[in-house]
Design an enzyme around this catalytic site. Structure first.
Site, short mmCIF file in Angstrom:
data_model
loop_
_atom_site.label_atom_id
_atom_site.label_comp_id
_atom_site.label_asym_id
_atom_site.label_seq_id
_atom_site.Cartn_x
_atom_site.Cartn_y
_atom_site.Cartn_z
CE LYS A 24 -7.63 -1.68 1.72
NZ LYS A 24 -8.43 -1.60 0.51
N PRO A 124 -0.30 -9.20 -3.27
CG PRO A 124 -2.16 -9.66 -4.60
CD PRO A 124 -1.55 -9.97 -3.26
CG ASP A 166 -6.12 2.13 2.38
OD1 ASP A 166 -7.13 2.80 2.64
OD2 ASP A 166 -5.97 1.51 1.30
O1 C5P Z 1 -3.65 8.23 0.53
P1 C5P Z 1 -3.01 7.52 -0.60
O2 C5P Z 1 -1.62 8.08 -0.89
O3 C5P Z 1 -2.99 6.05 -0.46
O4 C5P Z 1 -3.88 7.83 -1.87
C1 C5P Z 1 -3.45 7.64 -3.18
C2 C5P Z 1 -4.29 8.50 -4.09
O5 C5P Z 1 -5.65 8.05 -4.08
C3 C5P Z 1 -4.36 9.95 -3.65
O6 C5P Z 1 -3.33 10.69 -4.24
C4 C5P Z 1 -5.69 10.39 -4.16
O7 C5P Z 1 -5.60 10.70 -5.53
C5 C5P Z 1 -6.54 9.14 -4.06
N1 C5P Z 1 -7.39 9.07 -2.84
C6 C5P Z 1 -8.53 9.86 -2.79
N2 C5P Z 1 -9.33 9.80 -1.68
C7 C5P Z 1 -9.04 8.98 -0.65
C8 C5P Z 1 -7.88 8.17 -0.70
C9 C5P Z 1 -7.07 8.26 -1.82
O8 C5P Z 1 -8.81 10.61 -3.73
N3 C5P Z 1 -9.86 8.92 0.40
#
Ligand code: C5P
Length: 324
Positions: A24, A124, A166
């Site tokens: 994406k 990547p 995501d």
């Molecule tokens: O949800 P995901 O594990 O992909 O997110 C990785 C990190 O990115 C989270 O631990 C958080 O620190 C940050 N994040 C965030 N707000 C979001 C998505 C991700 O702060 N909406």
């Protein structure tokens, strides 16, 4: 009573499925606020694109087929993960695709023993293209078919959110606006047609670090992505170009000093606009036609390790093959 031979009309379950899991890009991304749970509320527009990882899931005899892999991990409980591609994608219990397999197995009471997962990585990692998230989504989608699970799209997306913000979009695909962490999704009926050339200079950005760099006082901007959504829905090219924005461009400067130059490179190569995808470090350039996007990709490929011309996809993961 035992079934007579040949009276069972239902086809046997597939023993091997091949799933394409698309990357994406974010056509727009506004960080709205930091939440008490540490995540950030977003207003974003996701777009699935034509670059995809290929996932092969196999059980039983079908799993014995050889795969050429650069990394291989077999767990004590009998699930094997094989990866062909960059050597810094984790091939162990940290891999999000394997976590997805464990999650859906736990939720549905299936055993992972004898399951083989092969991932041909083209996206990547750490590039803001949801490479890991789309593999996780592809596993949920593929195992639903392999195990003939009665799970709705909504239920799959709920499971997906437990793996990453995501993942729900990666299951949905197409074009969609995301609120909350990005999981509250509204599909967008896009009428605007374009191509994109994506470039990554070999830099990976850690998503958590990128979010930590967000300072609401400095980087928070008023307004919404409504104009972007309208431009996509009503096919307004000028309004589309004017409404492209990504808050991360303002806050990852220190993490990623080369970003501005990369955008200039894309513009010099003919892009009408260029924008960071997600938290980076992939930048995409906007082209109105395929030939121009491919020509720019050819020019830039001599200087950057990852360059790909892609088109927007109107769907998410898809089944390429099922063997019974
Ligand atoms: O949800 P995901 O594990 O992909 O997110 C990785 C990190 O990115 C989270 O631990 C958080 O620190 C940050 N994040 C965030 N707000 C979001 C998505 C991700 O702060 N909406």
């Amino acid at each position: 009573m035992k079934d007579l031979p040949g009276t069972d009309a239902s086809p046997p379950h597939p023993r091997r499925v091949v799933v394409e899991a698309p990357a994406k890009v974010n056509l727009g991304l506004k960080i709205l606020r930091r939440r008490p749970d540490g995540y950030h509320d977003l207003d974003t527009v996701f777009q699935a694109v034509s670059l995809a990882d290929t996932l092969t899931l196999a059980v039983g005899e079908a799993s014995a087929r050889p795969f050429e892999a650069t990394a291989r991990y077999c767990s004590p409980d009998g699930v094997c993960l094989e990866i062909s591609g960059p050597d810094d994608v984790p091939c162990n219990e940290e891999n999000l695709a394997l976590k997805a397999a464990r999650l859906i197995a736990d939720e549905t009471g299936h055993s992972l023993a004898g399951l083989h997962i092969h991932i041909l990585k083209r996206i990547p990692p750490g590039g803001g293209l949801a490479g890991g998230s789309t593999d996780a989504a592809g596993i949920l989608y593929g195992l639903k078919s392999l195990w003939a699970l009665d799970l709705s799209g909504r239920r799959l997306r709920e499971l997906g959110l437990r793996l990453g913000s995501d993942v729900p979009f990666c299951l949905l695909g197409g074009t969609a606006r995301g609120h909350g962490r990005g999981e509250r999704l509204i599909p967008i009926h896009r009428t605007l047609e374009f191509w994109m050339t994506m470039v990554n200079a070999g830099i990976r950005v850690n998503t958590s670090k990128a979010f930590s760099a967000f300072d609401p006082a400095r980087h928070g901007k008023p307004g919404t992505l409504d104009p972007l959504v309208e431009a996509l829905e009503y096919g307004r090219p000028t309004a589309f170009l004017a409404s492209l924005e990504n808050t991360f461009e303002d806050c990852v400067g220190d993490l990623y000093p080369g970003m501005a130059d990369l955008k200039k490179e894309l513009i010099s190569a003919g892009a009408s606009a260029a924008l960071l995808s997600g938290s980076g470090a992939t930048v995409w350039g906007l082209f109105w036609d395929e030939t121009e996007a491919r020509r720019a990709a050819q020019t830039l490929r001599t200087r950057f390790p990852f360059v790909e011309a892609v088109k927007p996809l109107p769907f998410g993961p898809w089944m390429r093959k099922q063997d019974r």
